[in-house]
Design a protein around this motif. Structure first.
Motif, mmCIF file in Angstrom:
data_model
loop_
_atom_site.group_PDB
_atom_site.id
_atom_site.type_symbol
_atom_site.label_atom_id
_atom_site.label_comp_id
_atom_site.label_asym_id
_atom_site.label_seq_id
_atom_site.Cartn_x
_atom_site.Cartn_y
_atom_site.Cartn_z
ATOM 1 N N THR A 194 11.770 5.567 0.054
ATOM 2 C CA THR A 194 12.478 4.699 -0.883
ATOM 3 C C THR A 194 13.592 5.472 -1.579
ATOM 4 O OG1 THR A 194 10.393 3.588 -1.290
ATOM 5 C CG2 THR A 194 12.179 3.111 -2.797
ATOM 6 N N PHE A 228 2.064 6.206 -7.230
ATOM 7 C CA PHE A 228 1.422 6.939 -6.140
ATOM 8 C C PHE A 228 0.925 8.325 -6.528
ATOM 9 C CE2 PHE A 228 3.808 3.821 -3.632
ATOM 10 C CZ PHE A 228 2.759 3.343 -2.875
ATOM 11 N N PHE A 229 1.438 8.876 -7.599
ATOM 12 C CA PHE A 229 1.052 10.261 -7.880
ATOM 13 C C PHE A 229 0.299 10.439 -9.190
ATOM 14 C CE2 PHE A 229 4.831 10.502 -5.108
ATOM 15 C CZ PHE A 229 4.196 11.051 -4.012
ATOM 16 N N LEU A 266 1.122 -1.634 2.407
ATOM 17 C CA LEU A 266 0.504 -1.326 1.111
ATOM 18 C C LEU A 266 -0.118 -2.577 0.497
ATOM 19 C CD1 LEU A 266 3.257 0.996 -0.323
ATOM 20 C CD2 LEU A 266 0.956 1.671 0.355
ATOM 21 N N HIS A 267 0.569 -3.705 0.647
ATOM 22 C CA HIS A 267 0.028 -4.930 0.073
ATOM 23 C C HIS A 267 -1.108 -5.493 0.894
ATOM 24 C CE1 HIS A 267 3.836 -4.759 -2.119
ATOM 25 N NE2 HIS A 267 3.170 -5.389 -3.062
ATOM 26 N N VAL A 307 -0.754 -12.426 -3.220
ATOM 27 C CA VAL A 307 -0.150 -11.350 -2.436
ATOM 28 C C VAL A 307 0.087 -11.842 -1.003
ATOM 29 C CG1 VAL A 307 -0.412 -8.949 -1.709
ATOM 30 C CG2 VAL A 307 -1.335 -9.681 -3.873
ATOM 31 N N PHE A 312 6.157 6.582 1.645
ATOM 32 C CA PHE A 312 6.846 5.401 1.104
ATOM 33 C C PHE A 312 7.770 5.748 -0.072
ATOM 34 C CE2 PHE A 312 7.038 1.446 -1.389
ATOM 35 C CZ PHE A 312 7.554 0.597 -0.427
ATOM 36 N N PRO A 313 7.262 6.435 -1.104
ATOM 37 C CA PRO A 313 8.186 6.792 -2.188
ATOM 38 C C PRO A 313 9.311 7.713 -1.732
ATOM 39 C CG PRO A 313 5.925 7.413 -2.757
ATOM 40 C CD PRO A 313 5.876 6.831 -1.396
ATOM 41 N N ALA A 321 1.336 6.655 1.628
ATOM 42 C CA ALA A 321 1.512 6.702 0.173
ATOM 43 C C ALA A 321 2.439 7.840 -0.228
ATOM 44 C CB ALA A 321 0.157 6.869 -0.521
ATOM 45 N N MET A 322 2.518 8.904 0.579
ATOM 46 C CA MET A 322 3.503 9.960 0.338
ATOM 47 C C MET A 322 4.860 9.546 0.899
ATOM 48 S SD MET A 322 2.566 12.933 -0.990
ATOM 49 C CE MET A 322 3.362 14.290 -0.142
ATOM 50 N N TYR A 376 -3.480 6.094 5.096
ATOM 51 C CA TYR A 376 -3.015 5.614 3.794
ATOM 52 C C TYR A 376 -2.275 6.701 3.048
ATOM 53 C CZ TYR A 376 -2.883 4.182 -1.013
ATOM 54 O OH TYR A 376 -2.429 3.887 -2.282
ATOM 55 N N LYS A 377 -2.870 7.919 3.012
ATOM 56 C CA LYS A 377 -2.267 8.997 2.221
ATOM 57 C C LYS A 377 -0.882 9.333 2.734
ATOM 58 C CE LYS A 377 -5.566 10.917 -0.615
ATOM 59 N NZ LYS A 377 -6.898 11.226 -0.040
ATOM 60 N N ALA A 428 5.835 -1.763 2.893
ATOM 61 C CA ALA A 428 5.424 -2.517 1.703
ATOM 62 C C ALA A 428 4.343 -3.515 2.108
ATOM 63 C CB ALA A 428 6.614 -3.237 1.088
ATOM 64 N N MET A 457 12.835 2.313 -10.315
ATOM 65 C CA MET A 457 11.981 2.265 -9.126
ATOM 66 C C MET A 457 11.409 3.652 -8.814
ATOM 67 S SD MET A 457 12.789 1.034 -5.263
ATOM 68 C CE MET A 457 12.924 -0.663 -5.686
ATOM 69 N N PHE A 507 7.620 -10.963 3.209
ATOM 70 C CA PHE A 507 8.016 -9.683 3.827
ATOM 71 C C PHE A 507 8.263 -9.890 5.311
ATOM 72 C CE2 PHE A 507 5.305 -7.108 0.652
ATOM 73 C CZ PHE A 507 6.358 -7.037 -0.220
ATOM 74 N N LEU A 532 7.504 4.263 -8.738
ATOM 75 C CA LEU A 532 6.802 4.712 -7.537
ATOM 76 C C LEU A 532 6.072 6.029 -7.801
ATOM 77 C CD1 LEU A 532 9.357 3.866 -4.728
ATOM 78 C CD2 LEU A 532 7.125 2.840 -5.094
ATOM 79 N N TYR A 533 6.708 6.891 -8.579
ATOM 80 C CA TYR A 533 6.051 8.160 -8.877
ATOM 81 C C TYR A 533 4.735 7.898 -9.608
ATOM 82 C CZ TYR A 533 5.035 12.820 -10.369
ATOM 83 O OH TYR A 533 4.392 14.013 -10.553
ATOM 84 N N ALA A 568 3.196 -11.171 1.507
ATOM 85 C CA ALA A 568 3.125 -10.654 2.880
ATOM 86 C C ALA A 568 3.925 -11.540 3.825
ATOM 87 C CB ALA A 568 1.675 -10.564 3.324
#
Ligand code: HEM
Lengths: 361, 477
Positions: free
Chosen positions: A278, B424-425, A317-318, B20, A274-275, A271-272, A267-268, A314, B416, B27, B420-421, B24
């Motif tokens: 993008t 996720f962060f 993540l979903h 959701v 993906f952004p 999660a890093m 996941y991590k 995506a 976006m 997608f 996203l920042y 899916a």
């Protein structure tokens, strides 16, 4: 010393590290693991210097600014950079989680890529930039794309390990999935190796080799008999992987890697990744296309495959948010996501046509 | 959604779009159909795609397969009704899903944090207890340490204990919504571009002017001004045929008046009144060598120079040298074969060369001079003829675009990136610290939660614990 000597040294180091990591996985000798880590780090340092040196060489030849001379302009250079990111990401994970057992999964990816460079005989020469690549966006676009690819590669290996450890029965979909994925991966590589050995002498460049001779030595052989035998051998191999996949499970579960940790790393890293993907892969790519071609999006195969990859992640993540999807199903999506990455990166250039020029040289 | 009551049809539809799961599915469908769209070449002539289909279905079935895919719109799928419909579903899903959840999230974001009873605190995902010996000072230490890790704690009394509680980043819960909003903004920008903009091309020969561009299919688009190509040229790396730059010198005219001039290259277009010209291709005008004008500079031994415009067949003289040159022949791309014989290896002007015969009092010589090789410019008698250009035979191919939506798309991209920042962060972090004093020691209970990146918050909590222990020791010394 020039960059190719250093690249050679780093290749040797990574292959050695792969052997040691696998030995460590099999025999669980701590010293072996430490040596593996040290050798990986040495290879990483050599490769870092090699990239910097090549950058300098390119700058001196290329007659343009230092930023545009970044060695990321052809398939060879981008593969090298991918390996560099991958090893960096792996070393970070090794130190963060104080566990080196899945070095045995990451170093083979690095070694395979380096072997692919070597086997395919692709051009390692420094080539000046064609006009479309003369943009400062090249630097950020390609660099960030590859950083995210490397993170996705990490999630691929931890996702696969998660599936290996977590599956119990041979008739379970997740078990069939991972044995099939691993089996096909190995078969494709082996078949490409055979193509290479059979046709190398008669073909001038790797582009032609892959475009016209892919699987000609085996599945698409002119002699129907050989093609049939190839399919039979592939099927038998798949069966063997399926039948004895549990052996791999024993080896990995013997390790102090909990499934939660594997899931967490998967996941991590997504999660890093993906952004970063993008922003660097899609958004900066669109801005660059806008400046170069006057269209920020033109549905060319490379762009479309980037979008497909983006949708896969995506989806990943979903799917974590959906009831009943935690665990194995999500891990399968992570593994498939990386298949999309590989295709975006290599398959599109080698098999489809489009505006992107990597691999076209 | 309300429960108990019978759900209406509208409610059911709403539920589907708020899930959701549908996201899916969409997608997956978009991804899979797009894959087909990358294998079949879009907007290509049928023969090409039939050749591709033969690889998959064999000679006999390929035409039928072609018919099948063509009926389904796969040969221009990104503009087909069903692909647009998928995008529409996607947007509706995104909007409904966000509206459905926003009230709940908004409450979480805006509701201030309360003090909690020990029972509640026990349910938190991060918990630490520690005991500090010695009376007093613990509460102040806790407050100060919480400030040191960036929280502004409030204070309350809970079951005779003192409780400090604080939260940070409650707005970060909106990150996901910002991300989703950005997708809608980008799609809106793309639609605006389709409706209010155009994509066209223009092949403009050197020296010519145009007030229109052409759309695919030949439709003319008036520009509202005129554009002229003054010159086009290709730069190469050294003496190789590897192109370094494609460059067009353009002039924008309004009522015959020059309003703008710029040399464009790939990656550096010209924009005037919202219309942008991109360098995209080039070519040679048919049968052009005869009309082309050679632009030369003749430099005599004693340094006098003069620019010369001449066609093939014309004669010119080198100033003050008493020598005449006659242009006999032109080659767009000249090379020399093994036997030393020159030949033209390409129709395009890759390596242009002129064959010139010079005659003067008592001398006569001739030879090829190359535009790209300045060492061929030197004549045997010490004079020089520089070959600057062969003009009027090439056209520059430009992509012409007007896209008022592109700024909306870029705005969406920025949103976006921000979304996203945040997603996720950053995270919404809450912390409660209970301080109870009993029997000459302080019992401290820390409970905390983070809606994301729990591990990072746990490290912060460890820091807090370390500070409390260290601060306490320092205080008792
Ligand atoms: C059909 C359209 C979509 C719907 C209905 C949808 C719905 C949702 C929902 C309900 C969440 C959970 C929010 C929460 O954690 O409370 C979510 C999270 C998220 N969505 Fe979407 N989404 C859609 C499209 C997308 C797309 C195209 C992207 C691509 C950028 C995206 C990116 C994300 C991300 C990054 C998260 C956070 C994931 C996480 O918690 O790890 N969504 N989405």
């Amino acid at each position: 010393m020039n960059s190719s000597v250093l690249f050679g040294l780093s290749t040797v180091a990574y292959v050695l590290a792969m052997i040691l990591y696998i030995a460590y996985l099999a025999f669980r000798q701590n010293q072996v693991g430490i040596i593996a880590t040290v050798i990986t780090m040495a290879g990483f340092v050599a490769q870092t210097f090699a990239i910097l040196l090549r950058w300098k060489e390119f700058y001196e030849i290329g007659q343009m600014g230092i930023l545009r001379a970044i060695p990321l302009t052809n398939l060879y250079e981008s593969l090298i950079f991918f390996v560099w990111c991958l090893i960096l990401a792996y070393l970070v994970v090794e130190f963060r989680y104080r566990n080196r057992s899945f070095g045995a999964f990451v170093t083979p990816i690095a070694s395979l890529v380096l072997a692919f460079i070597d086997i395919s005989g692709m051009s390692t020469n420094i080539q000046p930039l064609v006009p479309a690549l003369q943009s400062n966006w090249l630097l950020v676009h390609v660099m960030m794309s590859f950083i995210s690819y490397a993170l996705f590669a990490i999630s691929f290996s931890t996702g696969l390990m998660y599936l290996i450890v977590k599956t119990e029965k041979r008739n379970e979909p997740a078990y069939i999935f991972w044995t099939a994925a691993a089996g096909i991966f190995i078969i494709v590589l082996a078949a490409m190796g055979l193509d290479y050995m059979t046709f190398k002498l008669s073909v001038k460049n790797q582009e032609e080799l892959i475009k016209s001779y892919l699987f000609r030595a085996t599945f698409r052989n002119e002699a129907g008999f050989i093609a049939v035998v190839s399919y039979a051998i592939a099927a038998a191999f798949m069966y063997l992987v399926w039948r004895y996949g549990m052996v791999l499970k024993k080896i990995i579960s013997g390790f102090d890697l909990s499934t939660e940790t594997l899931d967490d790393i998967t996941y991590k890293s997504i999660a890093m990744g993906f952004p970063i993907f993008t922003l660097g892969g899609l958004i900066f790519g669109a801005i660059w296309a806008d400046q170069a071609w006057g269209k920020y999006w033109s549905w060319d195969p490379k762009e479309t495959w980037s979008l497909i990859t983006w949708f896969f992640y995506a989806f990943y993540l979903h799917s974590r948010l959906m009831r009943g999807w935690k665990g194995k199903k999500v891990a399968m999506v992570a593994v498939l996501g990386f298949v999309a990455v590989i295709f975006t990166y290599l398959g599109v250039n080698l098999l489809l046509s489009g505006l992107h020029s990597y691999g076209a040289q | 959604m309300e429960t108990g009551k019978q759900k209406t049809f509208v409610d059911k539809i709403w539920d589907v779009f708020a899930s959701v799961k549908l996201a899916a599915v969409i997608f997956a469908v978009i991804a899979c159909t797009s894959m087909v769209g990358t294998v079949l070449e879009q907007n290509a002539e049928p023969a090409k795609n039939i050749r591709i289909l033969v690889k998959f279905f064999g000679e006999s079935a390929a035409p039928a397969a072609y018919e099948f895919f063509s009926r389904l719109g796969f040969l221009d799928m990104y503009h087909s009704w069903w692909f647009l419909f998928l995008l529409f579903l996607f947007c509706s899903n995104l909007i409904v899903c966000s509206i459905d959840r926003l009230p709940r999230i908004w409450k979480l974001v805006t509701a201030p944090i309360h003090p909690l009873t020990p029972d509640h605190l026990d349910k938190m995902s991060i918990k630490r207890t520690l005991t500090l010996k010695g009376k007093g000072g613990a509460a102040d230490l806790v407050a100060a340490s919480l400030k040191a890790i960036g929280f502004k704690p409030a204070e309350a009394e809970v079951d005779k204990d003192r409780q400090f509680y604080a939260e940070k980043g409650n707005y970060t819960r909106l990150g996901v919504y910002i991300t989703h909003l950005s997708i809608l903004v980008i799609i809106a920008g793309a639609i605006a571009g389709v409706f209010f903009g155009f994509n066209a091309f223009l092949n403009l020969p050197e020296g010519q002017t145009s007030s229109v561009a052409h759309k695919e299919g030949g439709k003319e688009i008036p520009l509202g001004f005129e554009i002229r190509c003054d010159n086009f040229d290709v730069e190469y790396y050294g003496e190789s045929d590897m192109p370094k730059a494609y460059k067009s010198w353009l002039t924008v005219l309004r009522n015959g008046q020059v309003v703008m001039q710029k040399a464009i290259v790939v990656n550096d277009p010209l924009t005037y009144e919202g219309i942008t010209f991109y360098q995209s291709s080039f070519g040679t005008v048919p049968d052009s060598a005869a009309h082309g004008i050679a632009i030369l500079r003749a430099v005599s031994r004693d340094g006098r120079s003069e620019e010369i415009h001449a066609r093939v067949g014309d004669t010119f003289s080198i100033p003050g040298a008493g020598i005449q040159g006659r242009i006999v022949n032109f080659s767009p791309a000249l090379s020399v074969d093994q036997n030393g014989r020159p030949f033209t290896y390409d129709e395009n002007m890759i390596n242009p060369a002129l064959f010139i015969e010079f005659t003067g009092p008592g001398q006569r010589f001739s030879g090829w001079i190359f535009k790209r090789l300045d060492r061929t410019w030197q004549l045997p008698d010490g004079n020089r003829v520089e070959f600057l250009n062969f003009w009027g035979v090439r056209y520059t191919g430009m992509q012409v675009r007007k896209d008022p939506g592109v700024w909306i798309v870029y705005l969406g991209c920025i949103i976006m990136a921000i979304g996203l920042y945040i997603t996720f962060f950053m995270s919404h972090r809450r912390i409660w610290v209970n301080v109870s004093e009993e029997k000459g020691q302080s019992k401290i209970f820390i409970a905390a939660s983070a809606h994301r990146n729990r591990a990072a918050f746990e490290r912060t909590i460890e820091k807090l614990v370390g500070m409390l222990v260290a601060g306490h020791k320092g205080g008792t010394k």
